[in-house]
Design a protein around this motif. Structure first.
Motif, short mmCIF file in Angstrom:
data_model
loop_
_atom_site.label_atom_id
_atom_site.label_comp_id
_atom_site.label_asym_id
_atom_site.label_seq_id
_atom_site.Cartn_x
_atom_site.Cartn_y
_atom_site.Cartn_z
N LEU A 178 6.21 -8.29 8.65
CA LEU A 178 6.19 -7.93 7.23
C LEU A 178 7.38 -8.52 6.49
O LEU A 178 7.26 -8.95 5.34
CB LEU A 178 6.18 -6.41 7.06
CG LEU A 178 4.86 -5.68 7.26
CD1 LEU A 178 5.07 -4.17 7.19
CD2 LEU A 178 3.83 -6.12 6.23
N LEU A 201 2.65 1.65 -0.12
CA LEU A 201 1.97 1.98 1.13
C LEU A 201 2.95 2.61 2.11
O LEU A 201 4.03 2.07 2.36
CB LEU A 201 1.35 0.73 1.74
CG LEU A 201 0.35 -0.04 0.87
CD1 LEU A 201 -0.12 -1.30 1.60
CD2 LEU A 201 -0.84 0.84 0.50
N ILE A 235 3.56 -6.30 -3.06
CA ILE A 235 3.03 -5.21 -2.24
C ILE A 235 4.21 -4.40 -1.73
O ILE A 235 5.01 -4.87 -0.94
CB ILE A 235 2.23 -5.77 -1.05
CG1 ILE A 235 1.13 -6.71 -1.54
CG2 ILE A 235 1.66 -4.64 -0.21
CD1 ILE A 235 0.55 -7.58 -0.45
N VAL A 261 5.66 -9.16 0.12
CA VAL A 261 5.87 -7.77 0.50
C VAL A 261 7.29 -7.33 0.14
O VAL A 261 8.27 -7.96 0.53
CB VAL A 261 5.62 -7.56 2.01
CG1 VAL A 261 6.05 -6.16 2.45
CG2 VAL A 261 4.14 -7.77 2.33
N VAL A 305 5.88 -1.66 0.47
CA VAL A 305 5.59 -1.00 1.74
C VAL A 305 6.82 -0.23 2.21
O VAL A 305 7.91 -0.79 2.30
CB VAL A 305 5.19 -2.01 2.84
CG1 VAL A 305 4.94 -1.29 4.17
CG2 VAL A 305 3.95 -2.79 2.42
N TYR A 335 7.92 1.24 5.51
CA TYR A 335 7.50 1.11 6.91
C TYR A 335 8.35 2.06 7.76
O TYR A 335 9.57 1.93 7.83
CB TYR A 335 7.70 -0.33 7.37
CG TYR A 335 7.06 -0.65 8.70
CD1 TYR A 335 5.78 -1.18 8.76
CD2 TYR A 335 7.73 -0.43 9.90
CE1 TYR A 335 5.18 -1.48 9.98
CE2 TYR A 335 7.15 -0.72 11.12
CZ TYR A 335 5.87 -1.25 11.15
OH TYR A 335 5.28 -1.54 12.36
N TYR A 378 -2.63 -6.40 4.08
CA TYR A 378 -1.82 -5.50 3.26
C TYR A 378 -2.16 -5.64 1.78
O TYR A 378 -2.12 -4.66 1.03
CB TYR A 378 -0.33 -5.75 3.50
CG TYR A 378 0.16 -5.09 4.77
CD1 TYR A 378 0.75 -3.83 4.74
CD2 TYR A 378 -0.01 -5.71 6.01
CE1 TYR A 378 1.18 -3.21 5.91
CE2 TYR A 378 0.42 -5.10 7.18
CZ TYR A 378 1.01 -3.84 7.12
OH TYR A 378 1.42 -3.23 8.29
N ASP A 424 3.41 3.17 5.83
CA ASP A 424 2.88 2.63 7.09
C ASP A 424 3.70 3.20 8.24
O ASP A 424 4.90 2.95 8.35
CB ASP A 424 2.98 1.10 7.07
CG ASP A 424 2.34 0.45 8.28
OD1 ASP A 424 2.06 1.15 9.27
OD2 ASP A 424 2.14 -0.78 8.25
#
Length: 305
Positions: A145, A132, A3, A151, A5, A7, A120, A134
Motif C-alpha cells: 500500500l 477505509l 484513497i 493511497v 486507508v 491500516y 482499493y 483495513d
C-alpha cells in the motif's frame, strides 16, 4: 481520487477486529475487514456479516464486479498469486524505507500493484470515498500500500504483550513448533514495521492493546485526531462500554470468526488478565525467550507484575 486507508498492522490475536469495529462507527470511515482474504472469500462464497454471501453482498459484490470488469474473470486469483509473490519478494528485500529498494519492488511487481490499487479504488468508491479501515495486519501488504501513490496511508501498529498473544494462539495452535514460530513472528513483524515507520513517522501510530483497554475513549479520540477525522465518541455509553452498529459492516471469515458469530451490539472494553495465570507459565517463558529483550523497546517488561 485519493484513497484514504487506516491500516491496522501487527500480529493476530491482538484485538484488531474489535478495534476496527469501534473505529468504523464514525460516519467518515468504512470497515473493510481483512481485505487480503477476499479472493478466498469469493471462491468459497463465504458468509458476510450482512448475512449474505460475499459474492452476493451489496458491498463486496460491486467491488468484485468492478475489479473483474477491469482485469477479467480471474482477477481475484491473480490478486491472490500476486500477494504471495510480493510477500516473498519483500521478505528478501531489507531496508524497505530506502528509495532504491522501494523502486525495485515497485518495478518488479508492477502488475500486482496495479491490481492491488484497483481493488482499493473499487472498495473506496463503493464506500462513498470514506476512509477505509483495513485490519489485514499483513506487514507485506502494508508495504505494498505504501508503494501506491494514490493511497493516503495511515499505519496503526496495534501491539499486544507477546506472552498474551502466545497464550491466545495456544487455544487454536496445538503444535508447539508452530506456536513457537508464530510467537517469533511477533517480533519479526514489529521489526519490519519499524522500517515502515521511517517512511512517514507522522502517519504512523503505535498503540498498545493494554493502553487501549485501560482508556478506550482517550485512545479513540487520539486516533481520530491523528487520522484527520472529526472527533466523534458517541459510540461510548460509559467509560468502558460502547454500542456497535453492524448496519454497514461487511466482514467475513476467517478473521475472528467468534466476533462475527456473536455480532455483539454492546461491548465492554476491559484489560485482559486471564493470560497471566500460573498455568500458562511455560507459554510465558517461551514467549520471553523468543521476543525479549526486543519486546522491552515497546514497553513490555519481564515478570507479570
Amino acid at each position: 481520487m485519493s484513497i484514504k486507508v487506516l491500516y491496522i498492522a501487527g500480529a493476530g490475536r491482538s484485538g484488531s477486529t474489535f478495534l476496527s469495529l469501534m473505529l468504523s462507527q464514525h460516519a467518515q470511515t468504512y470497515n473493510i475487514g481483512q481485505i487480503r482474504d477476499l479472493p478466498e472469500a469469493r471462491r468459497s462464497a463465504a458468509p458476510c456479516s450482512c448475512r449474505r454471501s460475499v459474492p452476493d453482498c451489496a458491498y463486496w459484490g460491486p467491488v468484485i464486479a468492478r475489479l473483474e470488469a477491469a482485469h477479467g474473470p480471474d482477477a481475484l486469483q491473480a490478486l491472490q498469486a500476486g500477494m504471495a509473490a510480493f510477500g516473498t519478494a519483500s521478505g528478501e528485500a531489507p531496508n524497505w524505507h530506502e528509495p532504491q529498494v522501494r523502486d525495485k519492488l515497485a518495478r518488479e511487481n508492477a502488475e500486482f500493484l496495479t491490481l492491488f490499487g484497483d481493488l482499493y479504488a473499487a472498495a473506496a468508491e463503493q464506500a462513498g470515498g470514506r476512509m477505509l479501515i483495513d485490519s489485514s495486519k499483513s506487514v507485506d501488504l502494508c508495504l505494498a500500500l505504501s508503494l501506491l501513490p494514490q493511497v493516503d496511508l495511515y499505519i496503526l501498529n496495534l501491539v499486544r504483550d507477546p506472552r498474551a498473544v502466545a497464550v491466545s494462539w495456544a487455544k487454536v495452535l496445538k503444535r508447539p513448533k508452530v506456536l513457537r514460530g508464530r510467537t517469533r513472528n511477533w517480533a519479526g513483524r514489529q521489526r519490519r514495521l519499524k522500517r515502515l515507520e521511517a517512511l512517514d513517522p507522522v502517519k504512523f501510530m503505535l498503540l498498545r492493546y493494554e493502553d487501549l483497554t485501560l482508556d478506550p475513549q482517550h485512545w479513540m479520540g487520539r486516533i481520530q485526531d491523528w487520522a484527520g477525522v472529526p472527533r466523534d465518541l458517541t459510540l461510548f455509553t460509559g467509560p468502558d462500554t460502547a454500542d456497535i452498529s453492524w448496519e454497514e459492516a461487511h466482514l467475513f471469515p476467517p478473521a475472528n470468526a467468534t466476533v462475527l458469530k456473536e455480532r455483539k451490539s454492546k461491548i465492554e472494553i476491559r484489560p485482559a488478565e486471564s493470560w497471566k495465570q500460573a498455568k500458562n507459565a511455560d507459554l510465558h517463558a517461551m514467549a520471553e525467550e523468543v521476543t525479549f529483550p526486543f519486546a522491552e523497546t515497546l514497553g513490555y517488561s519481564r515478570g507479570l507484575g
